[in-house]
Every structure is written in structure tokens, then in C-alpha cells.
Motif scaffolding. Sequence first.
Motif, PDB file in Angstrom:
ATOM      1  N   THR A  65       0.855  -1.188   0.000  1.00 29.07           N
ATOM      2  CA  THR A  65       0.000   0.000   0.000  1.00 29.07           C
ATOM      3  C   THR A  65       0.890   1.236   0.000  1.00 29.07           C
ATOM      4  OG1 THR A  65      -1.560  -1.218   1.393  1.00 29.07           O
ATOM      5  CG2 THR A  65      -1.928   1.141   1.140  1.00 29.07           C
ATOM      6  N   GLN A  66       0.729   2.084  -1.013  1.00 28.62           N
ATOM      7  CA  GLN A  66       1.538   3.299  -1.074  1.00 28.62           C
ATOM      8  C   GLN A  66       1.320   4.133   0.186  1.00 28.62           C
ATOM      9  OE1 GLN A  66      -0.262   2.052  -3.520  1.00 28.62           O
ATOM     10  NE2 GLN A  66       0.687   2.334  -5.518  1.00 28.62           N
TER      11      GLN A  66
ATOM     12  N   PHE B 213     -12.472   1.563  -6.925  1.00 29.60           N
ATOM     13  CA  PHE B 213     -11.325   1.801  -7.795  1.00 29.60           C
ATOM     14  C   PHE B 213     -11.226   0.731  -8.881  1.00 29.60           C
ATOM     15  CE2 PHE B 213     -10.220   4.128  -4.036  1.00 29.60           C
ATOM     16  CZ  PHE B 213      -9.308   5.109  -4.412  1.00 29.60           C
TER      17      PHE B 213
ATOM     18  N   ASN C  23      -8.091  -0.871 -11.356  1.00 25.79           N
ATOM     19  CA  ASN C  23      -6.629  -0.961 -11.230  1.00 25.79           C
ATOM     20  C   ASN C  23      -5.923  -0.678 -12.557  1.00 25.79           C
ATOM     21  OD1 ASN C  23      -4.420  -1.454  -9.427  1.00 25.79           O
ATOM     22  ND2 ASN C  23      -4.088  -3.421 -10.423  1.00 25.79           N
TER      23      ASN C  23
ATOM     24  N   PHE D 160      -1.374   6.778  -0.075  1.00 22.37           N
ATOM     25  CA  PHE D 160      -2.717   6.197  -0.083  1.00 22.37           C
ATOM     26  C   PHE D 160      -3.140   5.868   1.351  1.00 22.37           C
ATOM     27  CE2 PHE D 160      -5.409   2.724  -2.433  1.00 22.37           C
ATOM     28  CZ  PHE D 160      -6.550   3.462  -2.177  1.00 22.37           C
TER      29      PHE D 160
ATOM     30  N   GLU E 174      -9.518   5.957 -10.624  1.00 23.21           N
ATOM     31  CA  GLU E 174      -8.289   5.380 -11.172  1.00 23.21           C
ATOM     32  C   GLU E 174      -7.037   5.811 -10.419  1.00 23.21           C
ATOM     33  OE1 GLU E 174      -7.968   6.021 -15.342  1.00 23.21           O
ATOM     34  OE2 GLU E 174      -9.894   5.097 -15.813  1.00 23.21           O
ATOM     35  N   ARG E 175      -7.124   6.896  -9.648  1.00 22.54           N
ATOM     36  CA  ARG E 175      -5.967   7.392  -8.903  1.00 22.54           C
ATOM     37  C   ARG E 175      -6.371   7.605  -7.446  1.00 22.54           C
ATOM     38  NH1 ARG E 175      -2.061   8.921 -12.394  1.00 22.54           N
ATOM     39  NH2 ARG E 175      -0.934   9.981 -10.726  1.00 22.54           N
ATOM     40  N   TYR E 176      -5.426   7.354  -6.535  1.00 23.83           N
ATOM     41  CA  TYR E 176      -5.781   7.466  -5.121  1.00 23.83           C
ATOM     42  C   TYR E 176      -5.590   8.873  -4.560  1.00 23.83           C
ATOM     43  CZ  TYR E 176      -0.711   6.825  -4.447  1.00 23.83           C
ATOM     44  OH  TYR E 176       0.649   6.937  -4.502  1.00 23.83           O
ATOM     45  N   GLU E 177      -4.875   9.743  -5.286  1.00 23.53           N
ATOM     46  CA  GLU E 177      -4.656  11.090  -4.780  1.00 23.53           C
ATOM     47  C   GLU E 177      -5.992  11.815  -4.598  1.00 23.53           C
ATOM     48  OE1 GLU E 177      -1.002   9.822  -7.034  1.00 23.53           O
ATOM     49  OE2 GLU E 177      -3.160   9.824  -7.424  1.00 23.53           O
TER      50      GLU E 177
ATOM     51  N   ASN F 164      -4.457   1.843 -13.654  1.00 24.87           N
ATOM     52  CA  ASN F 164      -3.172   2.533 -13.481  1.00 24.87           C
ATOM     53  C   ASN F 164      -2.220   1.773 -12.564  1.00 24.87           C
ATOM     54  OD1 ASN F 164      -3.752   4.703 -15.178  1.00 24.87           O
ATOM     55  ND2 ASN F 164      -4.789   5.833 -13.552  1.00 24.87           N
ATOM     56  N   LYS F 165      -2.542   0.493 -12.309  1.00 26.87           N
ATOM     57  CA  LYS F 165      -1.668  -0.401 -11.531  1.00 26.87           C
ATOM     58  C   LYS F 165      -1.316   0.190 -10.168  1.00 26.87           C
ATOM     59  CE  LYS F 165      -0.124  -3.805 -13.188  1.00 26.87           C
ATOM     60  NZ  LYS F 165      -0.641  -5.201 -13.207  1.00 26.87           N
ATOM     61  N   ILE F 166      -2.340   0.629  -9.443  1.00 28.00           N
ATOM     62  CA  ILE F 166      -2.126   1.068  -8.061  1.00 28.00           C
ATOM     63  C   ILE F 166      -1.528  -0.086  -7.264  1.00 28.00           C
ATOM     64  CG2 ILE F 166      -3.274   1.836  -5.946  1.00 28.00           C
ATOM     65  CD1 ILE F 166      -5.325   3.277  -7.730  1.00 28.00           C
TER      66      ILE F 166
END
Length: 749
Positions: free
Chosen positions: A133-134, A388, A390, A137, A423-426, A392-394
Motif C-alpha cells: 500500500t503506497q 477503484f 486498477n 494512499f 483510477e488514482r488514489y490522490e 493505473n496499476k495502483i
Amino acid sequence: MTAKLHNLVAKYMNKTIDIEEWEDIRKKYFEYSYLAFMTLCAHEIKSDCAANEIENIIGMNDIIEESILCYVLKIPGSYEFISEVLSIINDYDAFDINCLYQSYIATDFSIMDGEVKFEGGKNNRDILGSYYTQEEFAYEITQKAIEEYLENNIREEVNELKIADYSCGGGAFLVAACRICRQKGISADIYGYDVDPIAIMITRHRLRFEESSGYKILLGNPLLITKNDIEPLEKFKRAEVGRFYSLEMGVVSHDNVMIALGNPPWEKIRFEEKKFLMHYVENQEIGSKAGREKYIQNISETNKYFYNCFIDDYEKAKRLIKKEECFCKSSCGELNTYAIFTELCRNVVCNSGIIGLIVKSSLLKMPVYSAFFRDMTKNKDLYEVYMFTNRNKIFNIDSREEFSVIFLKKNNTKNLSIALNIERYEKFVDREKIELSYDLLNKLNPETGMIPNICHNEELEFLVSIYEKYDTFGMRYPECKFGRLVHLTNHSESIIKQNDDGYIPIYEGKFIELYTAKYATFSGMNESDKYKNKASAKMICDIDGKEYPESRYFIKEEVWNNLSRNFNDEGVIAWRSLTSATNRRTMLATVLPLIPTCQSIQILQLPKKEMLHILALFNSVVFDYIVRLKMAGLDLTQTIIKQIPIPDTKSFEKELVYMGEKATIEKHINSRIRMLYVSDQRLDNFFADVSIYPIRRKITRKQIIAEIDRLVAHLYGLNEERFKNILHTFSKYYSEKEVEAFFKASTSL
């Protein structure tokens, strides 16, 4: 650095392991890996440390229990190994220990040509079910959860938060919690659990640098609840050989958590035999189930004991989890860990607590979790969902995979809010959301009450309008007979590969397509291609010709007669059950004589008149579009079918002029269906008494299907704009030119 660490671990394993003993191989792999990351932790504390200082540095900072530290330092060549790790570290100015570990476990070890090598594969990560997990995120999820808790408890003076992550990995959520609490002037009382001792070590190491009122990061499996914890070293010994579901890995539960966070494992609780064996034996020997069974029969008694320990662990763990009342809603189906962890968190949080988790979206869509999901939505515990894709390969998994961030709290009064297609977690929490009440969910999915497979508000509005107009299939045809009759594995004792007297061919999903049971065949294929894993059948060049599918399996006729005893010989509607919402077409159905069909085909039976109605509906783009909005996985089950709204039978009796012919909608449709099956002599009797009119225009098969599509759209009451919008979602089936040619305004009804 990852490759150098792999090479070093392989070097020491090859010097010290007994290559014939699986447990020793697995044990040495883990112990040298553990030593490597222990050295990395020590180096971060004291950058100029020497090998003989490691024990003191680690011990003084409480990163590892004393008993475990003494144990790992007795590994053969431990100090020499540590010195070589330090030499590798000195070649790098900086490293992120958590990212490095994620990179390290992304490649597996295996035995090749009598040596340990690290090449490809991610079985270890798959077995753990852990995906990195980034940090950013995790921070966003944690920040929202903490702020929600403080807002909900604004009347109370909150000086300390008890925060837990029951699958903490490298500590991303717990580190974020400490930092956010520090910013807000609140103490953080931190609890973390994991089955991986290296993850536990890294989390403790990282938390040393954060301010908190205290932390307890414990080795163990929180799904295995126990009253009597065993010594850490004993758990370590189970974990180092991969026995994460040994009952000795159980933990004592801690209640009254204020905030529960995390990204729990995405795994099924089952022994993955092939993944286990691939560490020790090359793939060609164990590629098939029969090959694995043969291989296991010939292994040493020591390895057989080790192998059976895993089977025993999983069986006992599953029995324990299913017996626990606290997991009664999530311990269903194949026991997916993300569902059980979600219920665990619901049980341990206090009445004002908040839960923030990353889970597979299956938890919110798959019928197997309907009782659990209904409980969460009826009680309004589940209050926000961020869904979400994936693409964008989170996460480093299939780009088609879907996952969700879910937030739960007790004593909530608001309806569920959902943000879709992220698509993005930001800044994901700022996404626009739609509201779905418990009543609306149960209207859209009356059998399950779960979230439809929608991507935006327009799709939701379409579903709502359709459900307001029409009854569902299940309501319309409560007496419909469904079946998935022959299972190639379950009925293997009655199935052969070469036809013989008393046996009849089995139809497979590969053989059927839209309005045809003559799509593909195994004729002319060699044995290896025909029977290999995931074998592809050969397409029949002319489905309107005289060729019929040739089967590769045959079932004993008396067994088939028993399996099909509840069906008459009138014929059935059959469809491919293994499919996807992203395929060219999702629903592929045909009429079939009552013949053996394997598990990749599902069948239904109604009176012939209604079956022809259903065939036209099933193969229409409108019905297919609704299926896509309802289908979460890869199995198009009768549960999904029963929940789809369909026009009233009486609407088929409406008369209208279509393509110059005046007739009922039923007759317009049946006349075209008959043309599509004119070459299939097996169905001549089925169509013998069906009322049709001749179509003398020169017309292609695709155009016939398009004309039926237009009629079905009329039955559903769709206007031109809505119908065209649906058509454009099937661009892999109808090209832009075909849409313009087949569905121009002049052909409208």
C-alpha cells in the motif's frame, strides 16, 4: 539492492541447506532473509555499525524479542552473512526499507538444477495475500478515519486514540496514524498484527521514529482467535516455514479499538498445492493435478509430513473460523480473508469507532456476501465506499482487478454514499458520490441487495427506471428450472475421453455463441492440445454449414439420465456461464436439445413459447448491458439472471409493422430466430410448431441479430437516444458502420 540480497541469500542457502528436505529449504530462506532485513534496520539506527554490534543495536531498541534474536544469530554463518549485507548496504546512499522488502518478496525462490535461485513468480506474496500500500494512499485513508472519529466525538475531549491494523505489513497505516495524531496533539496507542515476522520487525523499526504513547506490534494471525497466547519464538518457528494458518499462530483479541485501519490480505484460506510445490520442484512435473498426485506419492516421508502439516493447518483453521460466532456473516463460500477481516474490525471497534479498509470490490458485489453486505447496509454501518479500477496499476496485480476503500461506523444514520470508477488514489475522498439507500439496493438487486456494477450516475438512473417498469426474471418465472448438470471433476468416474457404447458426448461452453450451438469443435486437434490446461477449441468455419461440434469428453448415459431427470425433452436455453463484463459480448445463449452440458454451461427450461422469448432477450444488447451492470465476477449465475428485469409476456403479443410485415412482436422475433437455426437439424422438431413468416430479403446473420435487437429495445420501451447509447458500449461487437447501417432511424418502430 534487491537482486544483490537475493543472490546473497541464495549463496548461503546453497551452502547450508539439505536440498532434499523442503522444511529446511523454506526455513533457511526465511532465516537469511530475516537476518538481511534485521541488518538493514540496524544500519538505519547506526549507519557505521559493524557485524558484531548488530545484536546489541537490535536488542536495545526492542525491534525483536530477545529469544528470537538469539535464535536467528545461531544460523550457520550468521555474522559472516551480516558482514556481507553491510558491504552491500555501503554501496547505496539511501534506501526505503519498506519498499525494499516489497520488492524483495515480489520474486520467489525455487530449486533449479539442484540449486536455489530467485527467478520470477510471486507465490510467496500470493500466499500471504499481501500487496504493498503506497504511503500516500494509506495516509489519506488514515486521515479521513481519524478526522471522522474526532468529528463524531466532538463533544468529548479526545486525548488519545487506540488505533489498530490487523494486517499491518510494513506499517504504512500505523506510521500515518502516529504522524496525524502528532499533528493534532493527540497521543496514539498503536496495535499491529501480521503473520510475517519480517513485516513485524520493519513496522516496529519504523514506529521507533514516531511519537506515540506506545505500540504493540505482535506476530500472529488475528483470524485465529485464542485465549492463550504462546511464546513469540514458537510462533516465529511456525511463521518461518510458512505455516501462517497453524493454530499456534492465534492471537488474543483486543476490543474497544477506536479506529481500525488497513489493507487486509486478498487471499482464499486454502492450501495452494501447486504454489507450494513450485518452490521445490520444476513445473513440468507438477503442471497437472494428476502429475502432482503422482509426484506426492513418491516424496520422502519427511517431506510428506511437512506437506501434510499445511493441509492439516488449513483444515483446522477453516473449521475454527467457521465455528467462531464473530465471523458468522463473512465465513461463507471459499473463506476470503478480506471479508473476514472486515467482520473482525466490526467486532473490535467501540460504539463510536471508525473502520477504514481497502478490500476487493467483490465484498460489495458478489452474491456469496449478500447476507454480510445486507447486514452492513441495513444497520447503516457501511457509510462510504470508493470504488477503484486498477487500470493505473495502483497495486501490482491484474489491471482488470477492482478494489474499494470502505468506511464503516456504528450508530450511523446516513445512507450509503459511493464514488465510482476511480483510477488514482490522490485526493480520492473528494470524488463526487452518489447515494444508495438500503431499499434502493434491494430494489436493484432483490436477490442479494448488493451494489450494481455501475461506473457513473447515468447507469444508475437507467437501472432504476428499468426496475420501476418491469418485474425481474425471478418474479416473472418463479417455476423456471435451472441447472448446471455435469461437472467434469465431480463426475469424473463416469466420464471418458474416447466415445464408447453407453456413453454420450458432453457439450462445453466453447461450442456455443449467439444463436448457435455450432460455434467451435475439437475435431482434428491432437491429444496434447485437446486436453491441455485451458485448451481452446477450433472455430467452425461456417456455422450455417453441416459441421457439428466434436466433444472431447463423454458421460455414461445412465448417469446423464439421472442428472437430467427433472428436465423434459422439449429443449433448453443454454448460456456460457464463464464470461466477463469486458468481453465482446457477455451473455452468449442458444437453444439446445436436452444433451449433457458441463459446468461452463448453465441451462434453463420453460414452456417453448417463453423459452423463445427468453432466447431473444438473453442475446439482445439491452439484456447484455443490464447483465454487465449486475455482474461482478466471471460467473454468470442464475442468481444474476433472476435479478434482471424483463418485459411482460403479454408485450410480445403486441402487433406492429416491422420491415414491411404486420405481425406480433413474438412472430417477428421467432421468424428471425428460425432463420438463425435453419442449418441445425437437431432443432427441427423444436421449431416444427413455431408460427413464423418467410423472410425473403437477402440478409446476413449479423443483420438478423440486429433486427431482433431493435425489437427487444422496443419491448423495453427504450427511446432512440438511450438505445444508441447502449449500442455504443458494444463497440467490440457492433462497429460504428454497423450501428449506422443496422439501426438507422428509418428502421425504428
